[in-house]
Design a protein around this motif. Structure first.
Motif, PDB file in Angstrom:
ATOM      1  N   ALA A 195       1.821  -4.339   0.423  1.00  0.00           N
ATOM      2  CA  ALA A 195       3.195  -4.302   0.934  1.00  0.00           C
ATOM      3  C   ALA A 195       4.201  -4.226  -0.207  1.00  0.00           C
ATOM      4  N   HIS A 196       3.927  -4.912  -1.296  1.00  0.00           N
ATOM      5  CA  HIS A 196       4.818  -4.847  -2.459  1.00  0.00           C
ATOM      6  C   HIS A 196       4.812  -3.444  -3.072  1.00  0.00           C
ATOM      7  N   ILE A 197       3.644  -2.804  -3.072  1.00  0.00           N
ATOM      8  CA  ILE A 197       3.561  -1.429  -3.586  1.00  0.00           C
ATOM      9  C   ILE A 197       4.390  -0.498  -2.712  1.00  0.00           C
ATOM     10  N   ARG A 198       4.272  -0.660  -1.403  1.00  0.00           N
ATOM     11  CA  ARG A 198       5.052   0.205  -0.505  1.00  0.00           C
ATOM     12  C   ARG A 198       6.548   0.024  -0.751  1.00  0.00           C
ATOM     13  N   GLN A 199       6.960  -1.195  -0.973  1.00  0.00           N
ATOM     14  CA  GLN A 199       8.373  -1.459  -1.207  1.00  0.00           C
ATOM     15  C   GLN A 199       8.854  -0.803  -2.498  1.00  0.00           C
ATOM     16  N   ALA A 200       8.013  -0.827  -3.540  1.00  0.00           N
ATOM     17  CA  ALA A 200       8.409  -0.258  -4.832  1.00  0.00           C
ATOM     18  C   ALA A 200       8.235   1.254  -4.888  1.00  0.00           C
ATOM     19  N   SER A 201       7.277   1.798  -4.129  1.00  0.00           N
ATOM     20  CA  SER A 201       6.995   3.232  -4.064  1.00  0.00           C
ATOM     21  C   SER A 201       6.853   3.875  -5.448  1.00  0.00           C
ATOM     22  N   PRO A 202       5.919   3.390  -6.285  1.00  0.00           N
ATOM     23  CA  PRO A 202       5.782   3.938  -7.636  1.00  0.00           C
ATOM     24  C   PRO A 202       5.143   5.324  -7.649  1.00  0.00           C
ATOM     25  N   LEU A 203       5.490   6.099  -8.654  1.00  0.00           N
ATOM     26  CA  LEU A 203       4.807   7.363  -8.922  1.00  0.00           C
ATOM     27  C   LEU A 203       3.581   7.047  -9.774  1.00  0.00           C
ATOM     28  N   VAL A 204       2.418   7.452  -9.305  1.00  0.00           N
ATOM     29  CA  VAL A 204       1.173   7.206 -10.031  1.00  0.00           C
ATOM     30  C   VAL A 204       0.608   8.539 -10.518  1.00  0.00           C
ATOM     31  N   HIS A 205       0.524   8.681 -11.833  1.00  0.00           N
ATOM     32  CA  HIS A 205      -0.005   9.892 -12.454  1.00  0.00           C
ATOM     33  C   HIS A 205      -1.515   9.730 -12.592  1.00  0.00           C
ATOM     34  N   CYS A 206      -2.257  10.572 -11.900  1.00  0.00           N
ATOM     35  CA  CYS A 206      -3.716  10.491 -11.893  1.00  0.00           C
ATOM     36  C   CYS A 206      -4.322  11.710 -12.585  1.00  0.00           C
ATOM     37  N   ILE A 207      -4.990  11.484 -13.717  1.00  0.00           N
ATOM     38  CA  ILE A 207      -5.845  12.519 -14.286  1.00  0.00           C
ATOM     39  C   ILE A 207      -7.241  12.108 -13.870  1.00  0.00           C
ATOM     40  N   THR A 208      -7.678  12.684 -12.788  1.00  0.00           N
ATOM     41  CA  THR A 208      -8.882  12.204 -12.131  1.00  0.00           C
ATOM     42  C   THR A 208      -9.846  13.347 -11.890  1.00  0.00           C
ATOM     43  N   ASN A 209     -10.934  13.065 -11.190  1.00  0.00           N
ATOM     44  CA  ASN A 209     -11.948  14.115 -11.015  1.00  0.00           C
ATOM     45  C   ASN A 209     -11.734  14.878  -9.715  1.00  0.00           C
ATOM     46  N   TYR A 210     -12.176  16.129  -9.705  1.00  0.00           N
ATOM     47  CA  TYR A 210     -11.869  16.999  -8.578  1.00  0.00           C
ATOM     48  C   TYR A 210     -12.606  16.610  -7.308  1.00  0.00           C
ATOM     49  N   VAL A 211     -13.652  15.785  -7.415  1.00  0.00           N
ATOM     50  CA  VAL A 211     -14.362  15.335  -6.221  1.00  0.00           C
ATOM     51  C   VAL A 211     -13.479  14.418  -5.380  1.00  0.00           C
ATOM     52  N   VAL A 212     -12.621  13.641  -6.020  1.00  0.00           N
ATOM     53  CA  VAL A 212     -11.892  12.592  -5.308  1.00  0.00           C
ATOM     54  C   VAL A 212     -10.382  12.801  -5.273  1.00  0.00           C
ATOM     55  N   SER A 213      -9.879  13.909  -5.787  1.00  0.00           N
ATOM     56  CA  SER A 213      -8.430  14.101  -5.862  1.00  0.00           C
ATOM     57  C   SER A 213      -7.754  13.967  -4.508  1.00  0.00           C
ATOM     58  N   ASN A 214      -8.340  14.556  -3.480  1.00  0.00           N
ATOM     59  CA  ASN A 214      -7.715  14.540  -2.163  1.00  0.00           C
ATOM     60  C   ASN A 214      -7.664  13.135  -1.584  1.00  0.00           C
ATOM     61  N   VAL A 215      -8.782  12.417  -1.606  1.00  0.00           N
ATOM     62  CA  VAL A 215      -8.805  11.071  -1.037  1.00  0.00           C
ATOM     63  C   VAL A 215      -7.918  10.131  -1.843  1.00  0.00           C
ATOM     64  N   THR A 216      -7.841  10.329  -3.161  1.00  0.00           N
ATOM     65  CA  THR A 216      -6.970   9.499  -3.989  1.00  0.00           C
ATOM     66  C   THR A 216      -5.507   9.720  -3.639  1.00  0.00           C
ATOM     67  N   ALA A 217      -5.118  10.977  -3.516  1.00  0.00           N
ATOM     68  CA  ALA A 217      -3.734  11.289  -3.168  1.00  0.00           C
ATOM     69  C   ALA A 217      -3.375  10.746  -1.786  1.00  0.00           C
ATOM     70  N   ASN A 218      -4.255  10.954  -0.823  1.00  0.00           N
ATOM     71  CA  ASN A 218      -3.970  10.486   0.532  1.00  0.00           C
ATOM     72  C   ASN A 218      -3.939   8.964   0.615  1.00  0.00           C
ATOM     73  N   GLY A 219      -4.809   8.309  -0.146  1.00  0.00           N
ATOM     74  CA  GLY A 219      -4.814   6.857  -0.141  1.00  0.00           C
ATOM     75  C   GLY A 219      -3.552   6.275  -0.743  1.00  0.00           C
ATOM     76  N   LEU A 220      -3.066   6.870  -1.817  1.00  0.00           N
ATOM     77  CA  LEU A 220      -1.804   6.410  -2.407  1.00  0.00           C
ATOM     78  C   LEU A 220      -0.639   6.637  -1.441  1.00  0.00           C
ATOM     79  N   LEU A 221      -0.627   7.778  -0.800  1.00  0.00           N
ATOM     80  CA  LEU A 221       0.427   8.053   0.183  1.00  0.00           C
ATOM     81  C   LEU A 221       0.373   7.052   1.337  1.00  0.00           C
TER      82      LEU A 221
END
Length: 260
Positions: free
Chosen positions: A14-40
């Protein structure tokens, strides 16, 4: 576990939602979609920029940086180093997810380079990855955690002290330490290990948590507890496909304080 409204409203998500930070992910292509959707789902803003020419500029506007070596290659290694050093210069928290570090000498060499050239705020890993970084014997295969007889908690404390960072070791139970303080988190659902990217998403959420003001150890402890709770909520689904969808739903609900 208590699903009360009072507990949900005080959740780290809930604190993360309130702050709404931008998270820069240099991550692997297997998980990019699930990572982006989970952060959203928790109200954070993901960006997956990994081009060397822009990573320093991109990380300068982020609240946190995640470096994930799951699909490591020569192009992204330079980007990770450049982004990590820029984040250090600007005081932006950096999380390392050393996916499968013990699988090959290439991964081991690069992770050691990262640890020697970048100051990490958090190492988020499984037990086998922690053992590989610490240089202790462990039975693992690829990105799987594997098995060993070493005391993971003591190894985590030693690594935290060596690299002056927080260490979060996750699996059927989670453990977080700064070398002195420690917390163990139980619960969750075993099917988290059957869905690609659940650990990688957790690393990204941890990067979001580290962007919050206050006690970073407490923020991480709270995120690990929330993530276990999300898995338990999703566990009501009998099939793995539905389980994956319900993880996202549970993360959104917990971060928004909705009635479960």
């Amino acid at each position: 576990m208590d699903f009360s409204k009072e507990v949900r409203e005080k959740s780290s998500l809930a604190h993360i939602r309130q702050a709404s930070p931008l998270v820069h992910c240099i991550t692997n292509y297997v998980v990019s979609n699930v990572t982006a959707n989970g952060l959203l789902a928790i109200g954070a803003s993901p960006v997956m920029a990994d081009e060397l020419e822009e990573v320093q500029e991109m990380v300068s506007i982020a609240g946190g940086l995640l470096l994930n070596i799951g699909t490591l290659n020569a192009r992204t290694t330079d980007s990770m180093l450049a982004a990590g050093k820029q984040a250090n210069r600007l005081g932006i928290p950096v999380v390392l997810d050393p996916v499968g570090v013990g699988a090959t000498s290439y991964r081991q060499r690069f992770v050691q380079r990262l640890l020697s050239e970048i100051n990490f705020d958090l190492l988020r890993c499984n037990r086998g990855e922690l053992a590989a970084i610490a240089g202790v014997a462990w039975q693992s295969r690829g990105v799987d955690s594997g098995e060993g007889s070493q005391d993971i908690k003591e190894i985590a404390k030693q690594v935290a002290k060596q690299y002056r960072c927080l260490v979060a070791v996750t699996g059927d139970w989670d453990y977080v330490t700064d070398g002195e303080r420690e917390a163990m988190i139980t619960g969750g659902d075993i099917r988290m290990t059957a869905v690609t990217g659940m650990g990688c998403l957790l690393s990204a959420i941890c990067a979001a948590a580290l962007s919050l003001p206050g006690d970073r150890f407490k923020h991480l402890q709270g995120v690990l507890q929330d993530y276990k709770l999300a898995a338990e909520i999703a566990g009501a689904q009998p099939k793995i496909g539905s389980f994956q969808v319900e993880i996202m739903n549970a993360l959104e609900q917990l971060s928004a304080g909705e009635r479960l």
